[in-house]
Write a protein that holds these residues in place. Sequence first.
Motif, short mmCIF file in Angstrom:
data_model
loop_
_atom_site.label_atom_id
_atom_site.label_comp_id
_atom_site.label_asym_id
_atom_site.label_seq_id
_atom_site.Cartn_x
_atom_site.Cartn_y
_atom_site.Cartn_z
N ARG A 294 15.19 1.61 -10.16
CA ARG A 294 15.39 3.01 -9.81
C ARG A 294 16.69 3.20 -9.03
O ARG A 294 17.49 4.09 -9.34
N ASN A 295 16.91 2.40 -8.03
CA ASN A 295 18.12 2.54 -7.21
C ASN A 295 19.38 2.17 -8.00
O ASN A 295 20.45 2.72 -7.75
N ALA A 296 19.25 1.23 -8.92
CA ALA A 296 20.40 0.87 -9.77
C ALA A 296 20.80 2.08 -10.63
O ALA A 296 21.99 2.39 -10.79
N VAL A 297 19.81 2.77 -11.17
CA VAL A 297 20.08 3.97 -11.98
C VAL A 297 20.70 5.06 -11.11
O VAL A 297 21.62 5.76 -11.54
N LEU B 283 24.84 11.24 -18.13
CA LEU B 283 23.77 11.95 -18.83
C LEU B 283 22.52 11.08 -18.92
O LEU B 283 21.40 11.55 -18.69
N CYS B 284 22.71 9.83 -19.26
CA CYS B 284 21.59 8.90 -19.41
C CYS B 284 20.90 8.64 -18.06
O CYS B 284 19.69 8.81 -17.93
N ALA B 285 21.68 8.26 -17.06
CA ALA B 285 21.11 7.93 -15.75
C ALA B 285 20.44 9.16 -15.13
O ALA B 285 19.34 9.07 -14.58
N GLY B 286 21.10 10.32 -15.22
CA GLY B 286 20.52 11.53 -14.65
C GLY B 286 19.25 11.95 -15.35
O GLY B 286 18.31 12.45 -14.71
N CYS B 287 19.18 11.76 -16.66
CA CYS B 287 17.98 12.10 -17.42
C CYS B 287 16.82 11.20 -17.02
O CYS B 287 15.68 11.66 -16.89
N ILE B 288 17.09 9.93 -16.82
CA ILE B 288 16.04 8.99 -16.38
C ILE B 288 15.51 9.40 -15.01
O ILE B 288 14.30 9.39 -14.75
N LEU B 289 16.40 9.79 -14.11
CA LEU B 289 15.98 10.22 -12.77
C LEU B 289 15.18 11.52 -12.83
O LEU B 289 14.26 11.72 -12.04
N THR B 290 15.53 12.39 -13.77
CA THR B 290 14.78 13.63 -13.95
C THR B 290 13.35 13.33 -14.40
O THR B 290 12.39 13.94 -13.91
#
Length: 323
Positions: A40-43, A94-101
């Motif tokens: 999670r923190n890596a993302v 886009l990818c990292a932000g979408c995963i966090l969403t």
Amino acid sequence: MGSTLLHSGLHSQVWKCLKYIYPILGSVLLLESAALWDFRNAVKAVYYMAFSQTVINTCTVLLFENGIYLAEDTSRQYFLGNENLFIMTILLGLCAGCILTVEKGKRISWDYLVFLAASAVSILKVWSASSLIGMTVFLLGVLSMIVIPFDGLYRLETGIALSTAGFVSIVLLRMQYLFKPFIEGVLHKDVTLTLRTYLWDKVLNAVKKSPWIGYGVENAKDFNDRFQGSNMHWVHSHDYYLELLMKGGIVLLVLFLILLFVVAGSIAPYMAEVQARILCIAISAFLFCFIGDCYEMRTPFYMILTLAMAYGLPERKGGADDL
């Protein structure tokens, strides 16, 4: 590097190889360690990096209409380089932000909306067809998950197959001529894709002369001189697959495909999880961008591959159950 040594010996281009290797290797190893320790923190770290760079880049696009400066080939250069390079960082964010969403399990956060707006503004302002295609592929892929729950559609193998079909159709068979109204009317490009088709013909002829190991890493001038300096913008192959063939021949292309399928095999058992699908969609979007441009071993692509690989490793902490 082996092909470069064979063709150039201990020439300056060997150091260019190292210029590719060290940043990518360092970023990949650091990110892999971080992702295995706390995914999670890596993302989050990846997202904040992409967010800050994209916002700064958008400011330079808005403030400097003709770029901060012009490169030797007269292309406009901004914070993230020329307009076709924007998508490398944008897709990462886009990818990292979408995963966090997905992790938050609620509506899109304000900062991700800002990121989406900044990305769209920068792409539309400079009108980069490559970046527009990459962003569109990612967003359509993510939105399709809402209405099409079929896991197989989002597997990385599917993205590889579709992008390969795109490469064969456009670069080899030139089927873009069937979509002339769309290319000219919507993308505002000509059917030669800004003379790419002429360059691809020359590159394909060059590849036939050294199909197995290519020609090694060349500087922009040497690459341009190989084709008699026909066009000052011809500083690489404008297609990642052709560029791999030019640099390392069939050997390098096969190694690249093996890397993709190793990542695909690693993340395949987790395709029922939304985060895994997002990672595969992002990689697939990169692959579609590769059809019309060459990004010379850009670090963001390998960072996404690293996140996908780490996601499929059993020792990963902060996994899907914790997201």
